[in-house]
Design an enzyme around this catalytic site. Sequence first.
Site, short mmCIF file in Angstrom:
data_model
loop_
_atom_site.label_atom_id
_atom_site.label_comp_id
_atom_site.label_asym_id
_atom_site.label_seq_id
_atom_site.Cartn_x
_atom_site.Cartn_y
_atom_site.Cartn_z
N LYS A 149 18.02 4.43 0.33
CA LYS A 149 16.87 4.45 1.24
C LYS A 149 17.40 4.70 2.65
CE LYS A 149 13.36 1.35 3.32
NZ LYS A 149 12.62 0.08 3.23
N ASP A 175 11.63 1.95 10.70
CA ASP A 175 10.44 1.56 9.94
C ASP A 175 9.48 0.78 10.84
OD1 ASP A 175 8.56 0.83 8.08
OD2 ASP A 175 9.86 -0.57 6.97
N LYS A 209 3.93 -2.93 11.69
CA LYS A 209 4.61 -4.24 11.74
C LYS A 209 4.33 -4.92 13.08
CE LYS A 209 8.66 -3.09 8.89
NZ LYS A 209 8.45 -4.09 7.83
N ASP A 221 3.61 0.29 4.87
CA ASP A 221 4.88 -0.38 5.17
C ASP A 221 5.74 -0.54 3.91
OD1 ASP A 221 6.82 -1.58 6.67
OD2 ASP A 221 5.78 -3.51 6.90
N GLU A 227 7.16 1.65 2.28
CA GLU A 227 7.52 3.08 2.30
C GLU A 227 8.84 3.37 1.59
OE1 GLU A 227 8.38 1.03 4.58
OE2 GLU A 227 10.47 1.59 4.87
N ARG A 229 10.04 2.40 -1.26
CA ARG A 229 9.85 2.75 -2.68
C ARG A 229 9.24 4.14 -2.82
NH1 ARG A 229 6.30 -2.60 -3.24
NH2 ARG A 229 7.87 -3.15 -1.71
N1 BES Z 1 12.07 -2.31 5.46
C1 BES Z 1 11.14 -3.24 4.99
C2 BES Z 1 11.80 -4.45 4.31
C3 BES Z 1 12.24 -5.53 5.25
C4 BES Z 1 11.32 -6.38 5.82
C5 BES Z 1 13.57 -5.71 5.52
C6 BES Z 1 11.73 -7.37 6.69
C7 BES Z 1 13.98 -6.72 6.38
C8 BES Z 1 13.07 -7.55 6.96
C9 BES Z 1 10.20 -2.62 3.96
O1 BES Z 1 9.93 -1.28 4.17
C10 BES Z 1 8.90 -3.36 4.06
O2 BES Z 1 8.30 -3.31 5.09
N2 BES Z 1 8.54 -4.02 2.98
C11 BES Z 1 7.34 -4.81 2.94
C12 BES Z 1 6.67 -4.57 1.61
C13 BES Z 1 5.29 -5.12 1.52
C14 BES Z 1 4.35 -4.35 2.43
C15 BES Z 1 4.81 -5.03 0.10
C16 BES Z 1 7.73 -6.28 3.10
O3 BES Z 1 8.75 -6.69 2.55
O4 BES Z 1 7.03 -6.98 3.81
ZN ZN Z 2 11.41 -0.19 5.15
ZN ZN Z 3 8.31 -0.94 5.51
#
Ligand code: BES
Ligand code: ZN
Ligand code: ZN
Length: 500
Positions: A268, A273, A280, A350, A352, A354
């Site tokens: 990835k 992001d 976010k 968010d 994204e 996957r």
């Molecule tokens: N890059 C983030 C994962 C992440 C979140 C890493 C916080 C470190 C700290 C990923 O793209 C994301 O935002 N995932 C979401 C998924 C949710 C919307 C299902 C998450 O983990 O909140």
């Molecule tokens: Zn991400």
């Molecule tokens: Zn994300």
Amino acid sequence: MKSQGITGNFPDANVDALAVVVFKDEKPAEGILSELNQLTGGQIASVIDSGEFKGETGESQLIRFAPQGKSKANRLLLIGGGDRSEYKPANVAIAAGTAARTFRQSNAKSVALAPRLDGDAAEIAQNAMQGVITSQFELDKYKTKDKNDKALNSFALYIEGAKPADIKNGLARGQAIGESVNFTRELANEPPNILHPTEMARRAQEMAKEVGLKCEILDEARMEKLGMGSLLSVSKGSEQPAKLIVLRYTPAGKTNGKGGDLLALVGKGITFDTGGISIKPAEGMEAMKYDMSGGAAVIGTMRAIALLKPSIPVLGVVAAVENMPGGAASRPSDVVTASNGKTVEILNTDAEGRLVLADAVAYAEKQGATRIVDMATLTGAVIVALGDINTGIMGNDQELVDQIIECGKEAGENYWQLPVSKDYSKMIKSDIADVKNIGPRGKAGTIIGAVFIQEFVDKAKWAHLDIAGTAWADAAKPHQSKGPTGVAVKTLLKLVDRLQ
Ligand code: BES
Ligand code: ZN
Ligand code: ZN
């Protein structure tokens, strides 16, 4: 950095500073510890007897002494080795890193270490050098003052009874691996205005040219033709075009591995992001520059592979994309079609990672991959579950998952498996498309991310590493700076060793 094996007596090594591992409850009664105790006028015995130094892991104790004989050394670092029965090559990397980092701080230019481990000298030397190189990484690239200007010039290693050729070989491999881990960390540390997808692709290309890898960069038009609607849906909200970075290592004289096997490493590479339209919160968003750490690990691992030249082919694929909320961005409720024909309802922009990995793993399999290991800072949920201690691992093939966990143990990186099963896959069934990109709020977030990616793997053996908790260290350690860790590179290199 220069490095060498010590052939003479360790206490006579002509360096600025000496370091030695001391185990729990050990006394300097014989051998090298007793010699060093004499050299330092009995100071080892005294710090142990007083209880000042116990030999626990993570502990260290500096001793100063007047130089003697031919050596100019005037300081010795005792490094806690913990229980001798649990002491392994991966611990040597930490000891060497601790010595190199501590002594650089005190302006030493040359350091000698006695790790005091019996066994495969090349393996021990490799770990020691790896630890030294990764210990020197700093975050100060963009500082114009207060930069770290101290540098260690040389490292000498003492392994009793070892063949000099084995030490030399190990040190060289360790340097290649350590520098590749640092290459990964450098990428992950770059600010996102500088390292956007185009720049990430350029760095991969430049590296590939230097070490002799094939590198192909697929632009958006190419990806459009390949039907990568899932990946491209993420980059639509950004001014920065997405790039699919494809690195190929082919061993000399071969095109395929055993039985046509091909290992693919897929990362990835979200260079930033924001969350997209499902934006976010402002607080902490700056951390999301590291959201390309999986991709950076792929690029760093491929670099090391090119230098170490294993006998199996390896494919590296990085989905480099920026997730922004521009006017053309995906909306929650959009439906897109991935390159394997599956339709995806995007319910949260968010989630994204996957979406880009879906097309990247499908691409790897189309290129002939029979084993796929993807790595991603995929979910916040993995941080809740495992903190920064274990990387979450999931997969469709228990043997591959077990192999990675084992390799992690050897490399000093911890993995903890979470389950995937049909019951979890049911949780991402969409009302209007084949799958949706999120599951029910607050339920099994890390596993949901994995089973989504699994939908885009066909026959290949596959493992998914969620490195969201382990790719960044919030605090410095005695052997490494805070910031990007380069996690997974060393584990993957062990895996390549095992599969050849
Ligand atoms: N890059 C983030 C994962 C992440 C979140 C890493 C916080 C470190 C700290 C990923 O793209 C994301 O935002 N995932 C979401 C998924 C949710 C919307 C299902 C998450 O983990 O909140
Ligand atoms: Zn991400
Ligand atoms: Zn994300």
